[in-house]
Design an enzyme around this catalytic site. Structure first.
Site, PDB file in Angstrom:
ATOM      1  N   ARG A 125      15.884  44.584  50.581  1.00  0.00           N
ATOM      2  CA  ARG A 125      16.671  43.407  50.224  1.00  0.00           C
ATOM      3  C   ARG A 125      16.617  43.241  48.721  1.00  0.00           C
ATOM      4  O   ARG A 125      15.552  42.971  48.164  1.00  0.00           O
ATOM      5  CB  ARG A 125      16.078  42.140  50.889  1.00  0.00           C
ATOM      6  CG  ARG A 125      15.994  42.190  52.400  1.00  0.00           C
ATOM      7  CD  ARG A 125      17.343  42.349  53.033  1.00  0.00           C
ATOM      8  NE  ARG A 125      18.150  41.181  52.837  1.00  0.00           N
ATOM      9  CZ  ARG A 125      18.512  40.361  53.828  1.00  0.00           C
ATOM     10  NH1 ARG A 125      18.137  40.590  55.061  1.00  0.00           N
ATOM     11  NH2 ARG A 125      19.262  39.311  53.576  1.00  0.00           N
TER      12      ARG A 125
ATOM     13  N   TYR B  58       3.665  40.520  37.189  1.00  0.00           N
ATOM     14  CA  TYR B  58       4.764  39.852  36.478  1.00  0.00           C
ATOM     15  C   TYR B  58       5.291  40.753  35.365  1.00  0.00           C
ATOM     16  O   TYR B  58       4.507  41.401  34.672  1.00  0.00           O
ATOM     17  CB  TYR B  58       4.282  38.535  35.858  1.00  0.00           C
ATOM     18  CG  TYR B  58       4.838  37.327  36.573  1.00  0.00           C
ATOM     19  CD1 TYR B  58       6.209  37.098  36.599  1.00  0.00           C
ATOM     20  CD2 TYR B  58       4.004  36.439  37.246  1.00  0.00           C
ATOM     21  CE1 TYR B  58       6.728  36.004  37.280  1.00  0.00           C
ATOM     22  CE2 TYR B  58       4.524  35.346  37.924  1.00  0.00           C
ATOM     23  CZ  TYR B  58       5.889  35.137  37.937  1.00  0.00           C
ATOM     24  OH  TYR B  58       6.404  34.069  38.601  1.00  0.00           O
TER      25      TYR B  58
ATOM     26  N   THR C 285      24.593  44.419  46.712  1.00  0.00           N
ATOM     27  CA  THR C 285      23.256  44.355  47.300  1.00  0.00           C
ATOM     28  C   THR C 285      22.803  45.789  47.525  1.00  0.00           C
ATOM     29  O   THR C 285      23.586  46.734  47.420  1.00  0.00           O
ATOM     30  CB  THR C 285      23.256  43.593  48.633  1.00  0.00           C
ATOM     31  OG1 THR C 285      24.256  44.157  49.491  1.00  0.00           O
ATOM     32  CG2 THR C 285      23.518  42.114  48.437  1.00  0.00           C
TER      33      THR C 285
ATOM     34  N   LYS D 242      22.523  47.096  52.509  1.00  0.00           N
ATOM     35  CA  LYS D 242      23.506  47.237  53.593  1.00  0.00           C
ATOM     36  C   LYS D 242      23.730  48.742  53.828  1.00  0.00           C
ATOM     37  O   LYS D 242      22.796  49.418  54.221  1.00  0.00           O
ATOM     38  CB  LYS D 242      24.778  46.462  53.239  1.00  0.00           C
ATOM     39  CG  LYS D 242      24.495  44.946  53.074  1.00  0.00           C
ATOM     40  CD  LYS D 242      25.748  44.151  52.820  1.00  0.00           C
ATOM     41  CE  LYS D 242      25.504  42.653  52.827  1.00  0.00           C
ATOM     42  NZ  LYS D 242      25.112  42.107  51.519  1.00  0.00           N
TER      43      LYS D 242
ATOM     44  N   ASP E 140      32.736  43.628  43.976  1.00  0.00           N
ATOM     45  CA  ASP E 140      31.526  43.345  44.763  1.00  0.00           C
ATOM     46  C   ASP E 140      31.515  44.354  45.908  1.00  0.00           C
ATOM     47  O   ASP E 140      32.244  44.216  46.883  1.00  0.00           O
ATOM     48  CB  ASP E 140      31.587  41.907  45.294  1.00  0.00           C
ATOM     49  CG  ASP E 140      30.346  41.542  46.106  1.00  0.00           C
ATOM     50  OD1 ASP E 140      29.637  42.464  46.557  1.00  0.00           O
ATOM     51  OD2 ASP E 140      30.103  40.334  46.295  1.00  0.00           O
TER      52      ASP E 140
ATOM     53  N   GLU F 123       8.460  39.749  33.261  1.00  0.00           N
ATOM     54  CA  GLU F 123       9.689  39.159  32.700  1.00  0.00           C
ATOM     55  C   GLU F 123      10.144  39.948  31.473  1.00  0.00           C
ATOM     56  O   GLU F 123       9.329  40.300  30.617  1.00  0.00           O
ATOM     57  CB  GLU F 123       9.444  37.695  32.322  1.00  0.00           C
ATOM     58  CG  GLU F 123       9.435  36.811  33.544  1.00  0.00           C
ATOM     59  CD  GLU F 123       9.187  35.346  33.240  1.00  0.00           C
ATOM     60  OE1 GLU F 123       9.274  34.938  32.065  1.00  0.00           O
ATOM     61  OE2 GLU F 123       8.888  34.614  34.194  1.00  0.00           O
TER      62      GLU F 123
HETATM   63  N1  DSN Z   1      25.410  37.731  54.452  1.00  0.00           N
HETATM   64  C1  DSN Z   1      26.064  38.957  54.072  1.00  0.00           C
HETATM   65  C2  DSN Z   1      26.864  39.533  55.177  1.00  0.00           C
HETATM   66  O1  DSN Z   1      26.424  39.434  56.312  1.00  0.00           O
HETATM   67  O2  DSN Z   1      27.912  40.123  54.953  1.00  0.00           O
HETATM   68  C3  DSN Z   1      26.875  38.762  52.861  1.00  0.00           C
HETATM   69  O3  DSN Z   1      26.141  38.119  51.897  1.00  0.00           O
END
Ligand code: DSN
Length: 420
Positions: A237, A56, A228, A231, A202, A58
């Protein structure tokens, strides 16, 4: 088999180990075209599976609410510094659990419930958290939404400007989940400045392309950037919020203690590893190859009579409108999955069908490019997609099974990190 080995898991919990092995084999044997997915490196996988999950922490480096941060503090600092250097930003917070919590932290930092936010409509290519009605962001805030032009399939900047002038949003989101074209960050910034809004880029889908120099950067245009990490950026993740110095304190306070408790330190380590990988020439080459492959796949699909939203792609993502093929996105996606080609059904702009059975298919080339596939494979994939969509319409399962076996032969020639 899974790599790194999961021998201890196999002995302690064979049921779970079997499912993990099954998923690893599935990822190895399939052509994975889900535009938001990728294959992380073995180093990233190892970082995810470390004892850091036991801890942990925080707070932030040097300001924690738990003792024993001798290794976590420098680790998080490394991740933050790597993010700052890679993207050229003044501040980075690497603690958001994923993209939606990252965007919620943006709301908490800059808006009060009921305030006006502007984002791209979900069926036009936006994201749930950009103010879509079923999301908390659309229920607790007053969301106004822009879309794409019917004639070009591209973001309608005239509509963005008019809407912003009329509605005076406090925050404007640009970016989304089904945008096949370059985002004009400078044009969004000009509009945001005119109406006194904070522009939030974003970049979840295109972060790896930006890091690799294959898409323009929002830095210098958007003072706040959410993403994120899993990707095109090819990390675990997780998520990050980056910003200029003026917005840093509000973001940090919103992430912790505003929205989250302890950061997931094993994920932070894996993000740091992925950021280091993304700073290499090899990753720059990868990012450009993702875009080249998407262009090749789009061209081959168009030659086979597929209608592509906006007519093609500038990035990793292709959106097919199947209306002219006489089949819905869902049955087509399901048939393609049986043929060994994994993608997702998706709404297309101005879709006449329902979101759970829309007209489109969304594809991306991040994962197949990680496997080392190139132009020849993109042409082969387009041919299989064409055959499978026809077979789906005809109910011809034999053709789908034949394609699946050819797909397995092809994928066996391209190594997958995480599988040995
Ligand atoms: N779920 C993601 C996507 O597939 O684009 C976006 O959050």
């Amino acid at each position: 088999m899974h790599q790194p080995s999961i021998a201890h898991l196999a002995s302690a919990d064979p049921e779970i180990a079997r499912l993990v092995e099954g998923e690893a084999r599935r990822q190895y044997e399939k052509i994975r075209l889900i535009a938001s997915e990728n294959y992380v490196s073995t180093a990233v996988l190892e970082a995810c599976g470390t004892v850091l999950t036991n801890k942990y922490s925080e707070g932030y480096p040097g300001r924690r609410y738990y003792e024993g941060q001798q290794f976590i503090d420098p680790l998080e600092t490394l991740a933050v510094n790597r993010a700052k250097e890679l993207f050229g930003v003044e501040h980075a917070n690497v603690q958001p659990y994923s993209g939606s919590p990252a965007n919620l932290a943006v709301y908490l930092a800059f808006l009060e419930p009921g305030d006006t936010v502007m984002g791209m409509s979900l069926p036009m290519g936006g994201h749930l958290t950009h103010g879509w009605s079923v999301s908390a962001t659309g229920r607790w805030f007053r969301a106004v939404r822009y879309g794409v032009r019917r004639d070009t399939g591209r973001v309608d900047m005239d509509e963005v400007r008019e809407l912003a002038r009329a509605e005076r949003p406090k925050v404007i989101f640009c970016g989304g989940t089904a945008i096949p074209r370059t985002i004009d960050f400078a044009a969004f910034a000009e509009i945001a400045q005119e109406v006194g809004a904070i522009l939030v880029a974003d970049i979840a889908h295109i972060a790896g392309l930006i890091a690799g120099g294959a898409h323009p950067s929002p830095v210098g245009h958007a003072p706040v950037i959410s993403t994120t990490t899993h990707k095109t950026l090819r990390g675990p993740r997780g998520a990050m919020i980056m910003s200029d110095a003026a917005h840093a304190a509000a973001i940090d306070k919103a992430v912790f203690p505003g929205l989250q408790g302890g950061p997931h330190n094993h994920t932070t380590a894996a993000i740091a590893v992925a950021l280091r990988e993304a700073a290499t020439q090899g990753f720059r080459d990868y990012a450009h190859a993702v875009v080249t492959n998407a262009a090749a796949l789009a061209e081959a699909l168009a030659e086979r009579g597929f209608d592509l939203v906006s007519g093609g792609t500038d990035n990793h993502l292709i959106l097919i409108d199947l209306t002219s093929k006489g089949i819905g996105g869902k049955p087509a996606a399901q048939a393609l999955d049986r043929a060994g080609i994994e993608l997702n059904y998706n709404t297309v702009p101005f879709d006449q069908r329902k979101p759970f059975d829309p007209s489109g298919l969304r594809l991306g080339t991040a994962a197949v490019t990680t496997r080392g596939m190139g132009a020849a494979e993109m042409r082969q994939i387009a041919s299989w997609i064409d055959q499978a969509v026809k077979a789906a319409g005809d109910g011809d399962e034999a053709v789908l099974a034949q394609i699946a076996s050819e797909v397995r032969e092809l994928t066996a020639a391209f190594p997958m990190p995480g599988w040995a």
